[in-house]
Design an enzyme around this catalytic site. Structure first.
Site, PDB file in Angstrom:
ATOM      1  N   ILE A  74       0.844  -1.188   0.000  1.00 17.60           N
ATOM      2  CA  ILE A  74       0.000   0.000   0.000  1.00 17.60           C
ATOM      3  C   ILE A  74       0.883   1.244   0.000  1.00 17.60           C
ATOM      4  CG2 ILE A  74      -1.800   1.283   1.198  1.00 17.60           C
ATOM      5  CD1 ILE A  74      -2.687  -1.424   0.002  1.00 17.60           C
ATOM      6  N   LYS A  75       0.690   2.056  -1.013  1.00 18.21           N
ATOM      7  CA  LYS A  75       1.482   3.275  -1.178  1.00 18.21           C
ATOM      8  C   LYS A  75       0.712   4.438  -0.553  1.00 18.21           C
ATOM      9  CE  LYS A  75       4.286   5.145  -4.973  1.00 18.21           C
ATOM     10  NZ  LYS A  75       4.412   5.131  -6.448  1.00 18.21           N
ATOM     11  N   LEU A  76       1.384   5.122   0.371  1.00 16.43           N
ATOM     12  CA  LEU A  76       0.748   6.181   1.162  1.00 16.43           C
ATOM     13  C   LEU A  76       1.516   7.487   1.026  1.00 16.43           C
ATOM     14  CD1 LEU A  76       0.414   3.966   4.328  1.00 16.43           C
ATOM     15  CD2 LEU A  76      -1.547   4.763   2.978  1.00 16.43           C
TER      16      LEU A  76
END
Length: 221
Positions: A89-91
């Protein structure tokens, strides 16, 4: 240093994967939009196309501004391709992004905190439990700062404090960037396929192949 490919183009991803150097894929909603496909569908297609890589990024959308909104999106994204463990998951590097990072990391979800432009930002993300941090060196170069120096400083800091977070050198523009971030201590460079093709080539290699071919042809007459 490992190589990720930064694209949502399946043909480029498959080409890099066949070479045998690919360890992951980074994408974002903008890259997927260029392909004219649904975001979740393309992430699933990428996972199926590269079964042996360690990470395929799936980024929360810009309209997710709170940690709760990011986590809700992440919970849906990690279901893609039957809860494939390689989905990362890219945040965004924001306070809300860090909060979401901490929550997801404690749940065993891989995270990549993106849009890093300072050593302190990288340190915060690492302490929040990020699997990866992504300093954007090309964009720093664009404003006359040294993006590779940032990678070097982050690498030094992580070694000093024994932090396990991996550095993904992002916004890589050309082969010299690749060489320099590898020497600076980046764990990963995420690059377009065009840069992979460039670093595989050298004019003396091409000249050598021409000479070998000519010598071979003359020897078999």
């Amino acid at each position: 240093m490992k190589f990720f490919i930064d694209t949502a183009n399946l043909q480029d991803i498959q080409s890099a994967y066949k070479i045998g150097v690919l360890s992951g894929v980074t994408t974002n909603p903008s890259l997927v939009a260029k392909e004219g496909v649904k975001f979740e569908d393309r992430i699933a297609e990428i996972c199926q196309a590269v079964p042996e890589v360690e990470s395929v990024s799936a980024e929360v959308t810009p309209d997710a501004e709170t940690a709760e909104e990011m986590i809700a999106q992440a919970n849906e994204l990690i279901k893609i391709n039957n809860n494939d463990e390689k989905i990362t998951i890219k945040l965004p590097m924001t306070l809300a992004g860090l909060e979401a990072c901490r929550y997801l990391s404690r749940k065993g979800v891989k995270t990549n905190v993106t849009l890093i432009f300072s050593v302190n930002q990288a340190l915060l993300a690492a302490r929040a439990g990020a699997t990866y941090v992504s300093p954007f060196l090309g964009r720093l170069d664009d404003i006359s700062e040294d993006g590779v120096l940032l990678v070097d400083k982050i690498a030094q800091l992580f070694r000093t404090h024994n932090l396990d977070t991996q550095i993904i050198a992002a916004s890589v523009r050309h082969p010299d960037h690749v060489t320099r971030v590898a020497m600076a201590g980046a764990h990963i460079a995420t690059v377009p396929f065009g840069v992979i093709a460039q670093i595989a080539k050298h004019p003396l290699t091409d000249q050598g192949l021409v000479k070998f071919a000519a010598d071979w042809k003359s020897s078999v007459k």
